[in-house]
Design an enzyme around this catalytic site. Structure first.
Site: not given
Ligand code: NAD
Length: 498
Positions: A151, A175, A178, A228, A283, A383
Protein backbone atom coordinates in the site's frame (compact mmCIF):
# COMPACT_ATOMS: atom_id res chain seq x y z
CA UNK A 1 -11.97 9.20 -9.22
CA UNK A 2 -14.68 6.58 -8.96
CA UNK A 3 -16.89 6.53 -5.86
CA UNK A 4 -18.44 3.18 -6.74
CA UNK A 5 -16.80 -0.23 -6.85
CA UNK A 6 -13.42 -0.35 -8.56
CA UNK A 7 -13.01 -3.31 -10.87
CA UNK A 8 -10.17 -5.17 -12.55
CA UNK A 9 -8.43 -4.09 -15.77
CA UNK A 10 -8.55 -6.90 -18.29
CA UNK A 11 -8.03 -6.72 -22.05
CA UNK A 12 -7.87 -2.94 -22.19
CA UNK A 13 -10.93 -2.09 -20.08
CA UNK A 14 -12.12 -1.93 -16.49
CA UNK A 15 -14.42 -4.88 -15.74
CA UNK A 16 -16.47 -5.70 -12.64
CA UNK A 17 -15.37 -8.52 -10.37
CA UNK A 18 -17.09 -11.90 -10.51
CA UNK A 19 -16.54 -12.99 -6.90
CA UNK A 20 -19.06 -10.67 -5.25
CA UNK A 21 -16.44 -9.86 -2.59
CA UNK A 22 -15.39 -6.24 -2.05
CA UNK A 23 -13.33 -4.19 0.42
CA UNK A 24 -13.76 -0.61 1.64
CA UNK A 25 -11.21 1.95 0.49
CA UNK A 26 -10.77 4.84 2.92
CA UNK A 27 -9.77 8.45 2.69
CA UNK A 28 -7.36 8.27 5.65
CA UNK A 29 -7.44 12.03 6.24
CA UNK A 30 -11.20 12.08 6.88
CA UNK A 31 -11.65 8.51 8.08
CA UNK A 32 -14.53 8.02 5.62
CA UNK A 33 -15.07 5.19 3.16
CA UNK A 34 -14.48 6.77 -0.25
CA UNK A 35 -15.20 3.82 -2.51
CA UNK A 36 -14.98 0.06 -2.68
CA UNK A 37 -12.78 -2.31 -4.58
CA UNK A 38 -13.51 -5.73 -6.01
CA UNK A 39 -11.63 -8.64 -4.43
CA UNK A 40 -10.79 -11.32 -6.97
CA UNK A 41 -11.90 -14.92 -6.68
CA UNK A 42 -10.74 -17.89 -8.79
CA UNK A 43 -12.83 -16.88 -11.85
CA UNK A 44 -11.31 -13.37 -11.85
CA UNK A 45 -7.78 -14.78 -11.52
CA UNK A 46 -8.43 -17.12 -14.44
CA UNK A 47 -9.79 -14.33 -16.61
CA UNK A 48 -6.85 -12.05 -15.84
CA UNK A 49 -4.20 -14.71 -16.41
CA UNK A 50 -5.90 -15.91 -19.61
CA UNK A 51 -5.68 -12.38 -21.02
CA UNK A 52 -1.96 -12.25 -20.18
CA UNK A 53 -1.40 -15.71 -21.71
CA UNK A 54 -3.22 -14.80 -24.93
CA UNK A 55 -1.30 -11.54 -25.35
CA UNK A 56 2.16 -13.04 -24.76
CA UNK A 57 3.02 -14.62 -28.16
CA UNK A 58 2.23 -11.43 -30.09
CA UNK A 59 3.98 -9.15 -27.61
CA UNK A 60 7.18 -11.19 -27.30
CA UNK A 61 7.58 -11.04 -31.08
CA UNK A 62 6.72 -7.34 -31.38
CA UNK A 63 9.70 -5.43 -32.79
CA UNK A 64 11.86 -3.80 -30.17
CA UNK A 65 11.55 -0.50 -31.99
CA UNK A 66 7.76 -0.58 -31.54
CA UNK A 67 8.00 -1.67 -27.91
CA UNK A 68 10.43 1.17 -27.30
CA UNK A 69 8.10 3.73 -28.88
CA UNK A 70 5.26 2.56 -26.61
CA UNK A 71 7.57 2.87 -23.60
CA UNK A 72 8.51 6.44 -24.59
CA UNK A 73 4.85 7.31 -25.04
CA UNK A 74 3.96 5.79 -21.66
CA UNK A 75 6.80 7.74 -20.05
CA UNK A 76 5.44 11.02 -21.47
CA UNK A 77 1.85 10.26 -20.44
CA UNK A 78 3.01 9.32 -16.93
CA UNK A 79 4.89 12.59 -16.65
CA UNK A 80 1.83 14.56 -17.82
CA UNK A 81 -0.40 12.68 -15.35
CA UNK A 82 2.00 13.23 -12.44
CA UNK A 83 -0.12 15.76 -10.55
CA UNK A 84 -3.29 13.75 -11.03
CA UNK A 85 -1.60 10.53 -9.87
CA UNK A 86 -0.26 12.37 -6.82
CA UNK A 87 -3.82 13.45 -5.94
CA UNK A 88 -5.00 9.84 -6.27
CA UNK A 89 -2.17 8.59 -4.04
CA UNK A 90 -2.85 11.19 -1.35
CA UNK A 91 -6.59 10.53 -1.38
CA UNK A 92 -6.13 6.82 -0.63
CA UNK A 93 -2.75 6.56 1.10
CA UNK A 94 -2.73 9.87 2.97
CA UNK A 95 0.85 11.00 2.30
CA UNK A 96 1.22 14.72 1.55
CA UNK A 97 0.95 15.82 -2.09
CA UNK A 98 4.62 16.83 -2.47
CA UNK A 99 5.67 13.40 -1.22
CA UNK A 100 3.22 11.69 -3.60
CA UNK A 101 4.67 13.77 -6.45
CA UNK A 102 8.15 12.56 -5.45
CA UNK A 103 6.93 8.96 -5.58
CA UNK A 104 5.68 9.44 -9.14
CA UNK A 105 8.99 11.06 -10.13
CA UNK A 106 10.99 8.08 -8.83
CA UNK A 107 8.70 5.65 -10.67
CA UNK A 108 9.10 7.70 -13.83
CA UNK A 109 12.86 7.12 -13.64
CA UNK A 110 12.30 3.38 -14.10
CA UNK A 111 10.05 3.97 -17.12
CA UNK A 112 12.87 6.12 -18.55
CA UNK A 113 15.39 3.36 -17.87
CA UNK A 114 13.13 0.86 -19.66
CA UNK A 115 13.05 3.12 -22.75
CA UNK A 116 16.64 1.91 -23.32
CA UNK A 117 15.51 -1.71 -23.62
CA UNK A 118 17.14 -2.15 -27.04
CA UNK A 119 20.51 -1.56 -25.48
CA UNK A 120 19.65 -3.50 -22.31
CA UNK A 121 18.73 -6.69 -24.21
CA UNK A 122 21.83 -6.78 -26.39
CA UNK A 123 23.67 -10.07 -26.25
CA UNK A 124 27.26 -11.02 -27.03
CA UNK A 125 28.70 -12.45 -30.25
CA UNK A 126 31.91 -14.39 -30.78
CA UNK A 127 33.11 -15.20 -34.25
CA UNK A 128 35.24 -18.30 -34.76
CA UNK A 129 34.83 -19.64 -31.24
CA UNK A 130 35.87 -22.86 -32.93
CA UNK A 131 36.81 -23.38 -36.56
CA UNK A 132 33.97 -21.72 -38.57
CA UNK A 133 31.79 -21.87 -35.46
CA UNK A 134 30.20 -18.72 -34.04
CA UNK A 135 28.52 -18.24 -30.66
CA UNK A 136 25.99 -15.64 -29.60
CA UNK A 137 23.80 -15.02 -26.58
CA UNK A 138 20.25 -13.71 -26.42
CA UNK A 139 17.89 -12.87 -23.58
CA UNK A 140 14.23 -13.77 -24.00
CA UNK A 141 11.11 -12.87 -22.00
CA UNK A 142 9.67 -15.36 -19.50
CA UNK A 143 5.95 -15.17 -20.32
CA UNK A 144 3.11 -13.85 -18.14
CA UNK A 145 4.52 -12.55 -14.83
CA UNK A 146 2.86 -11.27 -11.65
CA UNK A 147 3.70 -8.12 -9.70
CA UNK A 148 2.22 -7.84 -6.20
CA UNK A 149 2.62 -4.46 -4.54
CA UNK A 150 2.18 -2.92 -1.07
CA UNK A 151 0.00 0.00 0.00
CA UNK A 152 2.79 2.44 0.76
CA UNK A 153 3.91 3.19 -2.82
CA UNK A 154 0.91 2.51 -5.08
CA UNK A 155 2.66 4.08 -8.09
CA UNK A 156 6.41 3.77 -7.55
CA UNK A 157 6.62 0.11 -6.51
CA UNK A 158 4.58 -1.21 -9.48
CA UNK A 159 6.80 0.96 -11.69
CA UNK A 160 9.95 -0.69 -10.26
CA UNK A 161 8.91 -3.79 -12.23
CA UNK A 162 6.16 -3.23 -14.79
CA UNK A 163 7.97 -1.08 -17.43
CA UNK A 164 11.01 -3.36 -17.48
CA UNK A 165 8.94 -6.56 -17.61
CA UNK A 166 6.83 -5.18 -20.45
CA UNK A 167 9.77 -3.70 -22.37
CA UNK A 168 11.52 -7.07 -22.18
CA UNK A 169 8.52 -8.73 -23.89
CA UNK A 170 6.61 -10.22 -20.94
CA UNK A 171 2.95 -9.70 -20.14
CA UNK A 172 2.15 -8.50 -16.61
CA UNK A 173 -0.63 -9.04 -14.08
CA UNK A 174 -0.39 -6.40 -11.35
CA UNK A 175 -2.11 -7.09 -8.03
CA UNK A 176 -2.07 -3.74 -6.22
CA UNK A 177 -2.81 -3.26 -2.53
CA UNK A 178 -6.53 -3.32 -1.79
CA UNK A 179 -5.97 -0.28 0.47
CA UNK A 180 -5.14 2.09 -2.42
CA UNK A 181 -6.19 0.44 -5.69
CA UNK A 182 -7.11 3.46 -7.88
CA UNK A 183 -3.63 4.42 -9.09
CA UNK A 184 -3.12 1.04 -10.78
CA UNK A 185 -6.27 1.54 -12.88
CA UNK A 186 -5.13 5.03 -13.86
CA UNK A 187 -1.75 3.64 -14.96
CA UNK A 188 -3.57 0.95 -16.98
CA UNK A 189 -5.37 3.72 -18.89
CA UNK A 190 -2.04 5.38 -19.60
CA UNK A 191 -0.63 2.12 -20.99
CA UNK A 192 -3.65 1.78 -23.27
CA UNK A 193 -3.27 5.36 -24.48
CA UNK A 194 0.43 4.70 -25.09
CA UNK A 195 -0.56 1.99 -27.58
CA UNK A 196 0.11 -1.12 -25.50
CA UNK A 197 -1.87 -4.04 -26.96
CA UNK A 198 -4.73 -5.38 -24.83
CA UNK A 199 -3.76 -8.10 -22.37
CA UNK A 200 -0.11 -7.05 -22.03
CA UNK A 201 -0.90 -5.17 -18.81
CA UNK A 202 -3.64 -6.42 -16.49
CA UNK A 203 -4.76 -5.22 -13.06
CA UNK A 204 -6.21 -7.85 -10.74
CA UNK A 205 -7.70 -6.30 -7.60
CA UNK A 206 -7.81 -8.35 -4.47
CA UNK A 207 -6.31 -9.70 -1.28
CA UNK A 208 -4.62 -12.96 -0.25
CA UNK A 209 -7.01 -14.99 -2.41
CA UNK A 210 -5.91 -13.14 -5.54
CA UNK A 211 -2.24 -13.46 -4.56
CA UNK A 212 -2.51 -17.19 -3.90
CA UNK A 213 -4.37 -17.66 -7.19
CA UNK A 214 -1.47 -16.02 -9.05
CA UNK A 215 1.22 -17.88 -7.10
CA UNK A 216 -0.41 -21.23 -7.83
CA UNK A 217 -1.31 -20.56 -11.47
CA UNK A 218 0.91 -22.64 -13.78
CA UNK A 219 0.89 -19.98 -16.53
CA UNK A 220 2.53 -17.35 -14.29
CA UNK A 221 6.28 -17.73 -14.78
CA UNK A 222 7.70 -15.21 -12.32
CA UNK A 223 6.60 -13.21 -9.29
CA UNK A 224 7.85 -9.85 -8.04
CA UNK A 225 6.43 -9.24 -4.58
CA UNK A 226 6.87 -6.28 -2.23
CA UNK A 227 5.34 -6.20 1.25
CA UNK A 228 5.89 -7.16 4.86
CA UNK A 229 8.48 -9.78 5.77
CA UNK A 230 6.15 -12.60 6.91
CA UNK A 231 4.10 -12.35 3.72
CA UNK A 232 7.23 -12.00 1.55
CA UNK A 233 8.67 -15.13 3.11
CA UNK A 234 5.48 -17.11 2.49
CA UNK A 235 5.15 -15.80 -1.09
CA UNK A 236 8.76 -16.76 -1.76
CA UNK A 237 8.22 -20.27 -0.39
CA UNK A 238 4.94 -20.85 -2.23
CA UNK A 239 6.02 -19.41 -5.59
CA UNK A 240 9.38 -21.21 -5.49
CA UNK A 241 7.65 -24.49 -4.66
CA UNK A 242 5.48 -23.94 -7.74
CA UNK A 243 8.67 -23.65 -9.83
CA UNK A 244 8.49 -19.91 -10.45
CA UNK A 245 11.27 -17.36 -10.48
CA UNK A 246 10.61 -15.08 -7.52
CA UNK A 247 11.94 -11.95 -5.87
CA UNK A 248 10.12 -11.07 -2.64
CA UNK A 249 11.06 -7.79 -1.01
CA UNK A 250 10.12 -7.58 2.67
CA UNK A 251 10.07 -5.21 5.60
CA UNK A 252 12.78 -3.14 7.23
CA UNK A 253 14.25 -1.58 10.33
CA UNK A 254 16.63 1.06 9.07
CA UNK A 255 19.35 2.46 11.35
CA UNK A 256 20.97 5.85 11.00
CA UNK A 257 24.34 5.90 12.76
CA UNK A 258 25.46 9.34 13.91
CA UNK A 259 29.15 9.58 14.84
CA UNK A 260 30.40 12.13 17.40
CA UNK A 261 32.00 14.31 14.69
CA UNK A 262 28.74 14.69 12.69
CA UNK A 263 27.11 18.07 12.18
CA UNK A 264 24.18 17.87 14.61
CA UNK A 265 21.88 20.12 12.57
CA UNK A 266 22.49 18.17 9.37
CA UNK A 267 21.89 14.87 11.17
CA UNK A 268 18.76 16.12 12.95
CA UNK A 269 17.26 17.45 9.69
CA UNK A 270 17.93 14.08 8.07
CA UNK A 271 16.53 12.02 10.96
CA UNK A 272 13.31 14.04 11.06
CA UNK A 273 12.83 14.01 7.27
CA UNK A 274 13.55 10.28 6.94
CA UNK A 275 11.77 9.27 10.16
CA UNK A 276 8.52 11.19 9.75
CA UNK A 277 8.22 11.66 5.97
CA UNK A 278 5.18 9.72 4.70
CA UNK A 279 4.33 9.23 8.42
CA UNK A 280 7.10 6.63 8.59
CA UNK A 281 5.26 4.37 6.12
CA UNK A 282 8.32 3.82 3.93
CA UNK A 283 10.44 0.71 3.73
CA UNK A 284 13.45 3.04 3.62
CA UNK A 285 12.28 5.23 6.55
CA UNK A 286 14.77 5.70 9.35
CA UNK A 287 13.25 4.16 12.45
CA UNK A 288 16.34 3.91 14.67
CA UNK A 289 18.92 6.63 15.31
CA UNK A 290 22.09 5.14 16.76
CA UNK A 291 23.80 8.01 18.56
CA UNK A 292 27.48 7.37 19.26
CA UNK A 293 29.08 8.99 22.31
CA UNK A 294 28.52 12.60 23.26
CA UNK A 295 26.48 13.46 20.17
CA UNK A 296 23.38 11.84 21.73
CA UNK A 297 22.22 14.68 24.02
CA UNK A 298 22.41 17.54 21.48
CA UNK A 299 21.05 15.29 18.72
CA UNK A 300 17.96 14.23 20.67
CA UNK A 301 17.28 17.88 21.59
CA UNK A 302 17.61 18.97 17.94
CA UNK A 303 15.35 16.17 16.66
CA UNK A 304 12.74 16.90 19.33
CA UNK A 305 12.64 20.59 18.48
CA UNK A 306 12.10 19.86 14.80
CA UNK A 307 9.53 17.10 15.45
CA UNK A 308 7.45 19.42 17.64
CA UNK A 309 7.39 21.98 14.82
CA UNK A 310 5.87 19.61 12.22
CA UNK A 311 2.26 20.12 11.13
CA UNK A 312 0.26 16.89 10.94
CA UNK A 313 -2.96 16.92 8.93
CA UNK A 314 -4.70 16.40 5.60
CA UNK A 315 -2.03 15.83 2.96
CA UNK A 316 -3.99 17.99 0.50
CA UNK A 317 -3.67 21.05 2.74
CA UNK A 318 0.05 21.80 2.80
CA UNK A 319 0.87 19.89 5.99
CA UNK A 320 4.23 18.23 6.68
CA UNK A 321 2.85 14.83 7.59
CA UNK A 322 -0.38 13.05 6.72
CA UNK A 323 -2.39 10.32 8.46
CA UNK A 324 -1.63 6.61 8.70
CA UNK A 325 -3.33 4.36 6.18
CA UNK A 326 -6.05 2.83 8.37
CA UNK A 327 -7.47 3.23 11.88
CA UNK A 328 -6.24 -0.26 12.78
CA UNK A 329 -2.70 0.60 11.71
CA UNK A 330 -2.78 3.91 13.62
CA UNK A 331 -3.90 2.04 16.76
CA UNK A 332 -1.21 -0.59 16.31
CA UNK A 333 1.50 2.09 16.04
CA UNK A 334 0.10 3.92 19.09
CA UNK A 335 0.24 0.58 20.94
CA UNK A 336 3.98 0.38 20.26
CA UNK A 337 4.46 3.87 21.72
CA UNK A 338 2.68 2.81 24.93
CA UNK A 339 4.70 -0.40 25.05
CA UNK A 340 7.98 1.51 24.54
CA UNK A 341 7.16 3.79 27.45
CA UNK A 342 6.15 0.83 29.65
CA UNK A 343 9.39 -0.97 28.92
CA UNK A 344 11.51 1.99 30.05
CA UNK A 345 12.17 4.19 27.01
CA UNK A 346 11.91 7.98 27.56
CA UNK A 347 9.02 9.48 25.62
CA UNK A 348 10.45 12.80 24.44
CA UNK A 349 7.73 13.70 21.93
CA UNK A 350 4.32 11.98 22.13
CA UNK A 351 2.44 11.92 18.82
CA UNK A 352 -0.69 10.53 20.45
CA UNK A 353 -1.44 14.09 21.65
CA UNK A 354 -1.48 15.52 18.13
CA UNK A 355 -4.17 17.99 17.11
CA UNK A 356 -4.37 17.41 13.35
CA UNK A 357 -5.07 20.04 10.77
CA UNK A 358 -7.95 18.20 9.07
CA UNK A 359 -11.72 17.84 8.91
CA UNK A 360 -13.30 14.62 10.12
CA UNK A 361 -11.81 11.73 12.03
CA UNK A 362 -8.71 10.83 10.09
CA UNK A 363 -6.19 8.22 11.17
CA UNK A 364 -3.65 10.60 12.66
CA UNK A 365 -0.69 10.10 14.92
CA UNK A 366 1.88 12.85 15.32
CA UNK A 367 5.68 12.52 15.23
CA UNK A 368 6.91 10.51 18.20
CA UNK A 369 10.42 10.38 19.64
CA UNK A 370 11.61 7.74 22.09
CA UNK A 371 15.06 8.01 23.69
CA UNK A 372 17.11 5.44 25.63
CA UNK A 373 15.60 2.60 23.61
CA UNK A 374 17.37 -0.75 24.08
CA UNK A 375 17.60 -3.65 21.62
CA UNK A 376 15.21 -5.99 23.46
CA UNK A 377 12.28 -3.52 23.46
CA UNK A 378 9.52 -4.20 20.92
CA UNK A 379 9.85 -0.66 19.55
CA UNK A 380 13.33 -1.73 18.50
CA UNK A 381 12.75 -5.33 17.42
CA UNK A 382 9.58 -4.84 15.35
CA UNK A 383 8.95 -2.96 12.15
CA UNK A 384 6.45 -0.32 13.36
CA UNK A 385 5.85 1.43 10.02
CA UNK A 386 4.70 4.68 11.58
CA UNK A 387 6.05 8.07 12.71
CA UNK A 388 8.01 6.69 15.65
CA UNK A 389 11.72 7.37 15.89
CA UNK A 390 13.75 5.43 18.48
CA UNK A 391 17.15 6.61 19.71
CA UNK A 392 19.60 3.94 20.86
CA UNK A 393 22.67 5.35 22.61
CA UNK A 394 26.02 3.53 22.23
CA UNK A 395 29.60 4.44 23.18
CA UNK A 396 31.59 3.44 20.09
CA UNK A 397 31.46 2.95 16.33
CA UNK A 398 32.03 -0.78 16.84
CA UNK A 399 28.96 -1.04 19.06
CA UNK A 400 26.89 0.84 16.47
CA UNK A 401 28.07 -1.46 13.68
CA UNK A 402 27.42 -4.59 15.75
CA UNK A 403 23.87 -3.39 16.45
CA UNK A 404 23.08 -2.80 12.77
CA UNK A 405 24.64 -6.10 11.71
CA UNK A 406 22.82 -8.11 14.39
CA UNK A 407 19.44 -6.85 13.17
CA UNK A 408 17.52 -9.43 11.15
CA UNK A 409 16.52 -6.78 8.57
CA UNK A 410 19.01 -5.32 6.09
CA UNK A 411 17.16 -2.96 3.77
CA UNK A 412 18.74 0.49 4.18
CA UNK A 413 21.09 2.24 6.57
CA UNK A 414 22.96 5.52 6.78
CA UNK A 415 25.99 6.95 8.53
CA UNK A 416 26.38 10.61 9.39
CA UNK A 417 29.94 11.76 9.84
CA UNK A 418 32.51 14.21 8.48
CA UNK A 419 35.20 11.50 8.64
CA UNK A 420 35.66 9.92 5.19
CA UNK A 421 37.66 7.03 6.60
CA UNK A 422 34.91 6.10 9.07
CA UNK A 423 32.27 6.31 6.34
CA UNK A 424 34.33 4.12 4.03
CA UNK A 425 34.82 1.56 6.79
CA UNK A 426 31.06 1.48 7.46
CA UNK A 427 30.30 1.04 3.76
CA UNK A 428 32.65 -1.92 3.72
CA UNK A 429 31.57 -3.57 6.98
CA UNK A 430 27.81 -3.06 7.21
CA UNK A 431 25.54 -5.99 6.25
CA UNK A 432 22.76 -4.02 4.57
CA UNK A 433 21.77 -3.78 0.91
CA UNK A 434 21.56 0.00 0.50
CA UNK A 435 23.87 2.39 2.34
CA UNK A 436 23.75 6.17 2.63
CA UNK A 437 26.71 8.34 3.56
CA UNK A 438 25.20 11.54 4.93
CA UNK A 439 22.13 10.55 2.87
CA UNK A 440 19.30 9.20 5.05
CA UNK A 441 17.15 7.50 2.39
CA UNK A 442 19.59 5.92 -0.06
CA UNK A 443 17.08 4.68 -2.65
CA UNK A 444 19.22 3.86 -5.71
CA UNK A 445 18.55 5.58 -9.02
CA UNK A 446 16.72 3.43 -11.57
CA UNK A 447 19.82 2.27 -13.45
CA UNK A 448 21.17 0.72 -10.23
CA UNK A 449 19.22 -2.00 -8.44
CA UNK A 450 17.04 -1.68 -5.33
CA UNK A 451 17.09 -4.40 -2.72
CA UNK A 452 17.89 -5.29 0.85
CA UNK A 453 19.73 -8.14 2.51
CA UNK A 454 18.67 -10.69 5.13
CA UNK A 455 14.93 -10.61 5.99
CA UNK A 456 14.38 -7.62 3.70
CA UNK A 457 14.59 -9.67 0.50
CA UNK A 458 13.96 -13.32 -0.36
CA UNK A 459 15.43 -14.40 -3.69
CA UNK A 460 18.64 -13.52 -5.48
CA UNK A 461 17.67 -10.60 -7.63
CA UNK A 462 17.08 -6.97 -6.72
CA UNK A 463 14.57 -4.66 -8.42
CA UNK A 464 15.22 -2.55 -11.56
CA UNK A 465 18.60 -1.68 -13.07
CA UNK A 466 20.57 -4.52 -14.64
CA UNK A 467 19.23 -7.02 -12.09
CA UNK A 468 15.65 -6.12 -13.04
CA UNK A 469 16.36 -6.81 -16.72
CA UNK A 470 18.01 -10.07 -15.73
CA UNK A 471 15.02 -11.10 -13.61
CA UNK A 472 12.50 -10.60 -16.40
CA UNK A 473 14.51 -12.43 -19.07
CA UNK A 474 16.30 -15.71 -19.44
CA UNK A 475 19.47 -16.39 -21.29
CA UNK A 476 20.04 -18.58 -24.31
CA UNK A 477 23.36 -19.24 -26.05
CA UNK A 478 23.45 -20.28 -29.72
CA UNK A 479 26.42 -22.10 -31.25
CA UNK A 480 26.28 -22.22 -35.06
CA UNK A 481 28.13 -23.51 -38.10
CA UNK A 482 26.92 -22.79 -41.65
CA UNK A 483 27.53 -24.52 -44.97
CA UNK A 484 30.92 -23.40 -46.21
CA UNK A 485 32.49 -23.99 -42.81
CA UNK A 486 33.87 -27.28 -44.01
CA UNK A 487 33.14 -30.88 -43.00
CA UNK A 488 34.29 -32.13 -39.63
CA UNK A 489 33.66 -35.76 -40.41
CA UNK A 490 32.50 -38.31 -37.87
CA UNK A 491 33.59 -37.53 -34.30
CA UNK A 492 31.87 -39.23 -31.36
CA UNK A 493 34.03 -37.45 -28.75
CA UNK A 494 32.87 -34.50 -26.65
CA UNK A 495 33.13 -31.34 -28.80
CA UNK A 496 36.38 -29.43 -28.13
CA UNK A 497 37.10 -25.94 -29.33
CA UNK A 498 40.67 -26.43 -30.50
P1 NAD B 1 1.49 -6.53 3.15
O1 NAD B 1 2.52 -7.60 3.27
O2 NAD B 1 0.37 -6.50 4.11
O3 NAD B 1 0.82 -6.55 1.68
C1 NAD B 1 1.59 -6.56 0.51
C2 NAD B 1 0.78 -7.20 -0.62
O4 NAD B 1 0.50 -8.56 -0.27
C3 NAD B 1 -0.57 -6.54 -0.84
O5 NAD B 1 -0.84 -6.53 -2.22
C4 NAD B 1 -1.54 -7.44 -0.08
O6 NAD B 1 -2.83 -7.45 -0.64
C5 NAD B 1 -0.90 -8.80 -0.18
N1 NAD B 1 -1.10 -9.63 1.01
C6 NAD B 1 -1.35 -9.22 2.28
N2 NAD B 1 -1.42 -10.29 3.11
C7 NAD B 1 -1.20 -11.39 2.34
C8 NAD B 1 -1.13 -12.78 2.61
N3 NAD B 1 -1.30 -13.26 3.84
N4 NAD B 1 -0.87 -13.63 1.59
C9 NAD B 1 -0.69 -13.16 0.33
N5 NAD B 1 -0.74 -11.84 0.03
C10 NAD B 1 -0.99 -10.96 1.00
O7 NAD B 1 2.30 -5.14 3.16
P2 NAD B 1 1.69 -3.67 3.20
O8 NAD B 1 1.17 -3.41 4.56
O9 NAD B 1 0.82 -3.43 2.03
O10 NAD B 1 3.02 -2.81 2.95
C11 NAD B 1 3.90 -2.44 3.95
C12 NAD B 1 5.03 -3.42 4.07
O11 NAD B 1 5.74 -3.51 2.84
C13 NAD B 1 6.08 -2.99 5.09
O12 NAD B 1 6.50 -4.13 5.78
C14 NAD B 1 7.19 -2.41 4.24
O13 NAD B 1 8.47 -2.43 4.84
C15 NAD B 1 7.14 -3.31 3.06
N6 NAD B 1 7.75 -2.68 1.90
C16 NAD B 1 8.97 -3.14 1.52
C17 NAD B 1 9.60 -2.54 0.45
C18 NAD B 1 10.95 -3.02 0.02
O14 NAD B 1 11.42 -2.56 -0.99
N7 NAD B 1 11.61 -3.92 0.73
C19 NAD B 1 8.99 -1.49 -0.24
C20 NAD B 1 7.74 -1.05 0.18
C21 NAD B 1 7.12 -1.67 1.25
Amino acid sequence: MSTGVLGHWINGAEVPGASGRTADVYDPATGKVARQVALAGPADVERAVSAAVAAFPGWRDTALSRRTRILFEFRDLLDEAGDELAQIITAEHGKVISDARGEVARGLEVAEFACGIGHLLKGGYTENASAAVDVHSIRQPLGPVAVISPFNFPVMVPLWFVPIAIAAGNTVVLKPSEKDPSAALRMAELWRRAGLPDGVFTVLQGDKEAVDGLLDHPAIKAVSFVGSTPVAQEVYRRASAAGKRVQALGGAKNHMVVLPDADVDVAADAAVSAGFGSAGERCMAISVVVAVGQVAGPLVAAIAERARGLRTGDGRQGCDMGPLVTAAHRDRVAGYVAEGERSGASLVVDGRDVVPDADGSGFFLGPTLLDHVTPEMSVYTDEIFGPVLSVVRVDTYDQALALVNANPYGNGTAIFTTDGGAARRFENEVEVGMVGVNVPIPVPVAYYSFGGWKNSLFGDTHAHGAEGVHFFTRGKVVTSRWPGGGRTGLNLGFPRND
